[in-house]
Enzyme design. Structure first.
Site, PDB file in Angstrom:
ATOM      1  N   SER A  72      39.433  44.460  52.966  1.00  0.00           N
ATOM      2  CA  SER A  72      39.143  43.453  51.823  1.00  0.00           C
ATOM      3  C   SER A  72      39.458  43.799  50.385  1.00  0.00           C
ATOM      4  CB  SER A  72      37.873  42.556  51.943  1.00  0.00           C
ATOM      5  OG  SER A  72      36.988  43.315  51.652  1.00  0.00           O
ATOM      6  N   LYS A 139      32.619  43.824  47.043  1.00  0.00           N
ATOM      7  CA  LYS A 139      33.725  43.069  46.164  1.00  0.00           C
ATOM      8  C   LYS A 139      33.704  43.535  44.881  1.00  0.00           C
ATOM      9  CE  LYS A 139      34.142  40.588  49.931  1.00  0.00           C
ATOM     10  NZ  LYS A 139      35.250  40.792  50.832  1.00  0.00           N
TER      11      LYS A 139
END
Length: 228
Positions: A72, A139
């Site tokens: 990701s 993230k």
């Protein structure tokens, strides 16, 4: 002084310096070896316990090594990379746009496990020798508390202005979403790999209190070490 009667070949014998006669110490060689083993075992146990305690203390309050579990955050962070995460960063300042953060997944629940197994797992995770569970995610912070974020025509927009993202390859675009207003005490996070990331577009804004720390450097593999 009379000669000592040891009564066996394993006896430790000392000699009187004046007469040269042997003196019985009463301690056999086997006994001497036995008395040395016990302190060694205890010493090793203490060293291991102190090492584990120090590792857990550092992991809880200073820093930890986090192993990247998925794609990701590609291309900057690839599966198997290890990053150093500072746990003290946000005690000194608030999160900034562009920071890469590790945080507790909103849906994660405490998992019961034996005490010793939990301690061992935490110690191995703290030095990057065990893959993290699904209870922590990594993230990038894109929008801050009180801001309004959306994506239009492949570009991320915050408070009406396009966000410049130099860390993304030129061909990466972001699917339209929003607008979303970020609540106080929260941040909006996205994965760099916009087409393959479950981030705030799915889980919603992340509470600042849920942030474990800021990723400050990629430390593995050696050929790709860099500050983040």
């Amino acid at each position: 002084m009379r000669p000592a009667a040891c009564g066996g070949s394993g006896c430790r014998v000392l000699h009187d310096l004046r007469t040269g006669w042997p003196v019985d110490t009463g301690v056999r060689m086997e006994d001497a070896r036995t008395t040395r083993r016990v302190p060694l075992v205890v010493e090793l146990a203490i060293v291991v316990a102190l090492a584990l305690a120090a590792s857990l203390l550092v992991r809880s309050h200073v820093a930890q090594v986090f192993s990247i579990p998925s794609s990701s955050m590609e291309p900057q962070l690839q599966p198997g990379d290890r990053v150093l995460v500072s746990r003290t960063a946000y005690r000194l300042h608030d999160p900034n746009r562009g920071d890469i953060v590790v945080f507790d997944a909103p849906s994660s629940l405490p998992v019961d496990e034996p005490l010793l197994e939990g301690v061992a797992n935490d110690a191995l995770e703290s030095i990057g020798l065990r893959e993290p569970g699904e209870d922590e995610l990594i993230k990038r912070v894109i929008a801050l508390p009180g801001e309004t974020i959306s994506a239009r025509d492949g570009q991320v927009v915050v408070d009406g202005r396009r966000v410049v993202e130099p860390y993304l390859p030129e061909d990466v675009t972001t699917d339209d979403f929003g607008p979303v207003e970020v609540p106080d005490g929260h941040v909006f996070v996205l994965g760099d790999n916009r087409g393959s990331s479950s981030d705030s577009r799915v889980i919603g804004p992340v509470a600042v209190d849920a942030i474990v720390g800021r990723a400050v450097a990629r430390i593995w593999p050696p050929s790709r070490t860099a500050f983040l």
